[in-house]
Enzyme design. Sequence first.
Site, PDB file in Angstrom:
ATOM      1  N   GLY A   1       0.496  -1.224   0.017  1.00 50.06           N
ATOM      2  CA  GLY A   1      -0.340   0.256  -0.112  1.00 50.06           C
ATOM      3  C   GLY A   1       0.620   1.539  -0.175  1.00 50.06           C
TER       4      GLY A   1
ATOM      5  N   GLY B   1       2.933   4.895   1.236  1.00 52.54           N
ATOM      6  CA  GLY B   1       2.654   5.774   2.820  1.00 52.54           C
ATOM      7  C   GLY B   1       4.186   4.708   3.090  1.00 52.54           C
ATOM      8  N   SER B   2       4.232   5.749   4.560  1.00 49.90           N
ATOM      9  CA  SER B   2       5.688   5.587   4.190  1.00 49.90           C
ATOM     10  C   SER B   2       6.559   3.986   4.611  1.00 49.90           C
ATOM     11  CB  SER B   2       6.403   6.352   5.583  1.00 49.90           C
ATOM     12  OG  SER B   2       5.634   6.158   6.426  1.00 49.90           O
TER      13      SER B   2
ATOM     14  N   GLU C   1      -0.502  -2.244  -6.907  1.00 53.83           N
ATOM     15  CA  GLU C   1      -2.139  -0.980  -7.153  1.00 53.83           C
ATOM     16  C   GLU C   1      -0.667   0.076  -7.720  1.00 53.83           C
ATOM     17  OE1 GLU C   1      -5.318  -0.849  -4.333  1.00 53.83           O
ATOM     18  OE2 GLU C   1      -3.505   0.882  -3.573  1.00 53.83           O
TER      19      GLU C   1
ATOM     20  N   ASN D   1      -9.064   8.514   4.228  1.00 53.03           N
ATOM     21  CA  ASN D   1      -8.778   8.402   2.800  1.00 53.03           C
ATOM     22  C   ASN D   1      -9.675   7.238   2.065  1.00 53.03           C
ATOM     23  OD1 ASN D   1      -6.638  10.027   3.264  1.00 53.03           O
ATOM     24  ND2 ASN D   1      -4.917   8.545   2.940  1.00 53.03           N
TER      25      ASN D   1
ATOM     26  N   GLY E   1      -6.815   0.071  -2.474  1.00 53.63           N
ATOM     27  CA  GLY E   1      -7.007  -1.907  -2.784  1.00 53.63           C
ATOM     28  C   GLY E   1      -7.261  -2.621  -1.361  1.00 53.63           C
TER      29      GLY E   1
END
Lengths: 497, 497
Positions: free
Chosen positions: A263, A265-266, A288, A378, A382
């Site tokens: 996914g 993000g950090s 994705e 958010n 997915g």
Amino acid sequence: MLQDRIRLSSLLDKVMSPAEAALLIKDGMTVGMSGFTRAGDAKAVPLALAERARTEPLGITLITGASLGSGIDSVLTEAHVLKRRLPFQSDSVLRAAINRGEVMFIDQHLSETVELLRSNQMGPVDVAVIEAAAITREGGIVPTTSVGNSATFAILAEKVIIEINLGQQIDFEGIHDIYIPTRRPFREPIPVVSPDSRIGLPFIPIDPAKIAAIVVTNQQDSSAATTPPDDETRAIAGHLIEFLGSEVRKGRLTERLSPLQAGIGSIANAVLHGLIESPFHDMTMYSEVLQDSTFDLFDSGKLAFASGSSITLSAACQARVFPEIGRYKNRLILRPQEISNHPEVIRRLGIIAINTALEFDIYGNVNSTHVGGTHMMNGIGGSGDFARNAYLGIFVTKSLAKGGTISRVVPMVPHVDHNEHDVDVVVTEVGLADLRGLAPRERARVIIDNCIHANFRDLAEDYYREALKHGGQTPHKLAEAFTWYTRLEETGSMLPK
Amino acid sequence: MLQDRIRLSSLLDKVMSPAEAALLIKDGMTVGMSGFTRAGDAKAVPLALAERARTEPLGITLITGASLGSGIDSVLTEAHVLKRRLPFQSDSVLRAAINRGEVMFIDQHLSETVELLRSNQMGPVDVAVIEAAAITREGGIVPTTSVGNSATFAILAEKVIIEINLGQQIDFEGIHDIYIPTRRPFREPIPVVSPDSRIGLPFIPIDPAKIAAIVVTNQQDSSAATTPPDDETRAIAGHLIEFLGSEVRKGRLTERLSPLQAGIGSIANAVLHGLIESPFHDMTMYSEVLQDSTFDLFDSGKLAFASGSSITLSAACQARVFPEIGRYKNRLILRPQEISNHPEVIRRLGIIAINTALEFDIYGNVNSTHVGGTHMMNGIGGSGDFARNAYLGIFVTKSLAKGGTISRVVPMVPHVDHNEHDVDVVVTEVGLADLRGLAPRERARVIIDNCIHANFRDLAEDYYREALKHGGQTPHKLAEAFTWYTRLEETGSMLPK
């Protein structure tokens, strides 16, 4: 020059200003726009729409791939253009409007939106606005840095507006693999059998007569805001890589692992960066969003192939990778998000799915979307497509937030996006809990022992002990299940004074 | 006679008593047994195990297809044979032991168990005990009234015990379609493209050398306890059939509908019965359990084909159908539950999935498993496999329970099996709420207006009004989200005095 990008000469007279093109969009319409995690979004027409909304009523349902860049959702929200918005967003102004109940936000699994549109359960799509690198001689649309839902939007829409973005490398041509599942009840299997399976066309095939306007832009995608790895994200990556190593030693995985999804993000980025120094090799991704880490893994020689629906990079990585995108082309595919996230393909490939949780509870239920159980962050994105169908559904989060006043491991999450049936492994910087084959009471034990921060461990033990008195497969004391949240609201901290 | 059932003559000397066969199962082993919703379960060896447990320590992990009949789970629980149990059960004695924390119960999506076993994430399976109608000349196992997980159990197990049940019609031979997905990372698409697709063998192919014992039984499956339709279930069926009719009128479905799945239980059965009088025709089913209603639909001429993993009938329907099963054979397939419930196939076929909710909340989250959020009822079964991937994910329940003291529509469910992302339609006898394309606040409106019982409507309105003051995408007031449950515990009713 423009003829290199618009190769069907009959379309050259469709070139017009964004304001003129935007006139095709009327009040009350449903509009499908390109854009997935800031990549390949339509950049000019939405701003023209917002401008027009200053002088006339103009409210639309906006469907995208996922989040947009360039503050477009902010601008559209402030102009009151957005009545309904789906299936994902990550914009602070829009988010606030959603949480005030001003914009109706439909939070969907990213693979499902076009399925609903195609079967006429939502829609119809009046106008599609698609960023393209080029239009082929046959009128096919060559996307840019994302595919998202663009192909189905363009196919279903009454009218199509193309934004030819001269700022996007023409070398993206050939990276895309556009495949649309056949119509039910006559649907064939989707023939992806490996991350590098090419099953479709390198452009979106539509009747060029539907292209009602072409707008020319010249603007880079918004870059990703990257947070460098810190001690916690490095620790999370360490736990996860150690776990994957033990799976290899047990003979469950090879050193090539299984196709990876991560996914945005950090934390996910830190985990993938951690793989550069790992013993694994010849890895593949079926994900994705492809982020900086994908290209760092390519450059380190660790990654053999990556399939995604978009490429979202930091400014530095954009500057490094995009001018040389041709060099990566034989190791990259961008697909419609319906295919990158399709349950059929994810289950078939046996994916290792790594997604960020907002929080999880002592039984392994995950909240990915709702702060405090009520306020949208958010969207699920997915993560549901992947976690449910993955070989390994892994969720990561730091154990604490807001200076230690909030625990990300709680007695009961107040919103469930991924339940106990779908969550295989949870990880914080404290440690990792392998939940596979465990009953809820066993999961509570390993999560409290391995994942929760020491500051909250006694509090969690107290709750669990009281819950056990009540009994059940999944012991809870409902009257106290949310006291950590009510305390936070009253005192500013989940910790008692 | 026995040679007709055991056609590989070298196996005839493996015939022994249940007690002798049961000696193959040792303390601490993992055992896979046939049986899915009472159908085709092993009937003699488990009882012999329980008998042996009176005199020696004997605890096992028991994995089945789904629930067993003949009180077997009761007997095994009382004999303390069950240490761990998965992936589903519906036995009152076992349920109580699970809820006391004495048996570790792992509640899984029914399509996933064998995936975990095959990839060595659970297991290994030491012994498989499989009911069969016959063993072929090649040593292939012909199942009886269910396939469940039997094929993979037999393939993976070290040793296999066969229960040849002379009480099961030999005519079941030819109904089964045994297909095992190829091993990842080299998995091919599963080639089912229609409910009547035959893609495998009519028997389970194993090395006959693994067959370590054969036990001969002569006993019918436990019959299903059927509740006749009542006013409420008829009303639910009526709402749903009216809804499907409106989908046909809107051009979203044809009068053949889409392949139907219906969960077990009286409401789903009533809905399917309602279809006999409907305008729909040439329907098909792609389901897990085929119940009385399937055969009533066949006999009414409305149903063209049915695919499932088991046949579970009332005693009267057993007496009518089983002796004539040959007559239905060309319209029936029984598949491994991995295939009947496979996300890939369910998404491809576009299934209308009708499952029973224990309760749902005003935002459309469904609890299918945990009474009061804590106590296990039966398990999620296949409802997650179907609802997530269905063309239409429908959940049904009566609006009230326990003489009206309990509302099945609540402010917040205390356990989530199916969340807002997966639930398209909810129905009670009060009415139907079509949630597709709606934001949570819009869902709350239609659920309160259409589904909740009048006695609880004001209470729900009060909660929702207070929740709206708190705001958010999904408004809640966490301090009061579970007051209906705490009131029920304190006063015996969710209604205030």
